[in-house]
Design a protein around this motif. Structure first.
Motif, mmCIF file in Angstrom:
data_model
loop_
_atom_site.group_PDB
_atom_site.id
_atom_site.type_symbol
_atom_site.label_atom_id
_atom_site.label_comp_id
_atom_site.label_asym_id
_atom_site.label_seq_id
_atom_site.Cartn_x
_atom_site.Cartn_y
_atom_site.Cartn_z
ATOM 1 N N GLU A 87 -42.709 68.662 146.636
ATOM 2 C CA GLU A 87 -42.883 70.009 146.117
ATOM 3 C C GLU A 87 -41.550 70.479 145.551
ATOM 4 O OE1 GLU A 87 -44.754 72.604 148.974
ATOM 5 O OE2 GLU A 87 -45.924 70.944 149.773
ATOM 6 N N GLU A 88 -41.615 71.423 144.636
ATOM 7 C CA GLU A 88 -40.414 71.890 143.946
ATOM 8 C C GLU A 88 -39.315 72.328 144.914
ATOM 9 O OE1 GLU A 88 -39.158 75.352 140.749
ATOM 10 O OE2 GLU A 88 -41.265 74.823 140.980
ATOM 11 N N HIS A 89 -39.669 73.010 145.987
ATOM 12 C CA HIS A 89 -38.653 73.529 146.907
ATOM 13 C C HIS A 89 -37.936 72.428 147.696
ATOM 14 C CE1 HIS A 89 -41.973 73.216 149.848
ATOM 15 N NE2 HIS A 89 -40.996 73.009 150.710
ATOM 16 N N GLN A 90 -38.493 71.219 147.742
ATOM 17 C CA GLN A 90 -37.879 70.117 148.491
ATOM 18 C C GLN A 90 -36.784 69.403 147.693
ATOM 19 O OE1 GLN A 90 -41.771 68.227 149.023
ATOM 20 N NE2 GLN A 90 -41.460 68.318 151.243
ATOM 21 N N ILE A 91 -36.742 69.630 146.403
ATOM 22 C CA ILE A 91 -35.846 68.881 145.524
ATOM 23 C C ILE A 91 -34.510 69.604 145.358
ATOM 24 C CG2 ILE A 91 -35.566 67.911 143.206
ATOM 25 C CD1 ILE A 91 -38.718 67.874 143.142
ATOM 26 N N ILE A 92 -33.434 68.904 145.639
ATOM 27 C CA ILE A 92 -32.092 69.425 145.425
ATOM 28 C C ILE A 92 -31.793 69.292 143.940
ATOM 29 C CG2 ILE A 92 -29.631 69.163 145.987
ATOM 30 C CD1 ILE A 92 -31.468 70.021 148.365
ATOM 31 N N THR A 93 -31.487 70.405 143.292
ATOM 32 C CA THR A 93 -31.325 70.396 141.837
ATOM 33 C C THR A 93 -29.873 70.352 141.377
ATOM 34 O OG1 THR A 93 -31.449 72.806 141.807
ATOM 35 C CG2 THR A 93 -33.511 71.587 141.449
ATOM 36 N N GLU A 94 -28.922 70.576 142.275
ATOM 37 C CA GLU A 94 -27.527 70.516 141.838
ATOM 38 C C GLU A 94 -27.110 69.065 141.621
ATOM 39 O OE1 GLU A 94 -24.340 71.108 145.068
ATOM 40 O OE2 GLU A 94 -25.983 72.434 145.636
ATOM 41 N N PRO A 95 -26.066 68.853 140.822
ATOM 42 C CA PRO A 95 -25.639 67.483 140.527
ATOM 43 C C PRO A 95 -25.329 66.680 141.794
ATOM 44 C CG PRO A 95 -24.532 69.031 139.074
ATOM 45 C CD PRO A 95 -25.267 69.843 140.108
ATOM 46 N N ASN A 96 -25.768 65.443 141.787
ATOM 47 C CA ASN A 96 -25.593 64.543 142.924
ATOM 48 C C ASN A 96 -24.183 63.961 142.907
ATOM 49 O OD1 ASN A 96 -25.572 62.307 144.650
ATOM 50 N ND2 ASN A 96 -27.698 61.805 144.249
ATOM 51 N N ARG A 97 -23.380 64.320 143.894
ATOM 52 C CA ARG A 97 -21.989 63.865 143.950
ATOM 53 C C ARG A 97 -21.833 62.495 144.613
ATOM 54 N NH1 ARG A 97 -18.704 69.248 145.935
ATOM 55 N NH2 ARG A 97 -19.601 70.662 144.410
ATOM 56 N N ILE A 98 -22.886 62.000 145.263
ATOM 57 C CA ILE A 98 -22.748 60.705 145.938
ATOM 58 C C ILE A 98 -23.368 59.557 145.153
ATOM 59 C CG2 ILE A 98 -22.450 61.602 148.267
ATOM 60 C CD1 ILE A 98 -25.380 61.186 148.777
ATOM 61 N N GLY A 99 -24.201 59.888 144.159
ATOM 62 C CA GLY A 99 -24.727 58.874 143.257
ATOM 63 C C GLY A 99 -26.091 58.309 143.616
ATOM 64 N N TYR A 100 -26.352 58.077 144.889
ATOM 65 C CA TYR A 100 -27.645 57.495 145.267
ATOM 66 C C TYR A 100 -28.590 58.580 145.787
ATOM 67 C CZ TYR A 100 -25.229 57.487 149.817
ATOM 68 O OH TYR A 100 -24.513 57.837 150.920
ATOM 69 N N ALA A 101 -29.886 58.273 145.726
ATOM 70 C CA ALA A 101 -30.901 59.215 146.184
ATOM 71 C C ALA A 101 -30.896 59.293 147.711
ATOM 72 C CB ALA A 101 -32.282 58.782 145.696
ATOM 73 N N MET A 102 -31.201 60.484 148.230
ATOM 74 C CA MET A 102 -31.311 60.679 149.675
ATOM 75 C C MET A 102 -32.523 61.538 149.977
ATOM 76 S SD MET A 102 -27.503 61.240 151.285
ATOM 77 C CE MET A 102 -28.119 61.194 152.972
#
Length: 119
Positions: A87-102
């Motif tokens: 769902e939309e609220h579960q997704i972190i939208t700021e830039p990913n600083r670590i590179g891989y998905a979590m």
């Protein structure tokens, strides 16, 4: 007198259970592997769209590229062999600083998902 000892025994057992429960609730990075992670403070600051904390690296799980995908305007994550639509609220939208998905899961529910660099 026997009832006093019995009550004292119950209180002692309850006390031990509370102490163990508190220890388990606070046990996130038991072996210290994330104590000096370069992005620790940033990851700990992440919140989902409902303002719920994602917690930290030790609470999240790295998601390999084949186990997450874009679907329309959202994402899906493969958990235990099953694709879960986010769902939309579960997704972190700021830039990913670590590179891989979590992904962060609490009590069987996904609280946060951060797409990897390709997302």
């Amino acid at each position: 007198m026997t009832r006093d000892f019995e009550a004292l025994g119950y209180i002692a057992v309850l006390g031990i259970m509370v102490i163990i429960g508190i220890g388990m609730a606070n046990a996130r990075d038991l072996d210290g592997r994330y104590a000096n992670a370069p992005h620790k403070a940033w990851v700990e600051s992440l919140k989902n769209g409902q303002g719920v904390s994602c917690c930290d690296n030790s609470d999240g799980f790295k998601v390999e590229d084949p186990d997450w995908r874009n679907v329309g305007d959202t994402f899906e994550v493969k958990i235990d062999g099953n694709w879960k639509q986010l769902e939309e609220h579960q997704i972190i939208t700021e830039p990913n600083r670590i590179g891989y998905a979590m992904v962060w899961i609490w009590r069987g529910s996904i609280t946060c998902f951060m797409p990897g660099a390709r997302g």
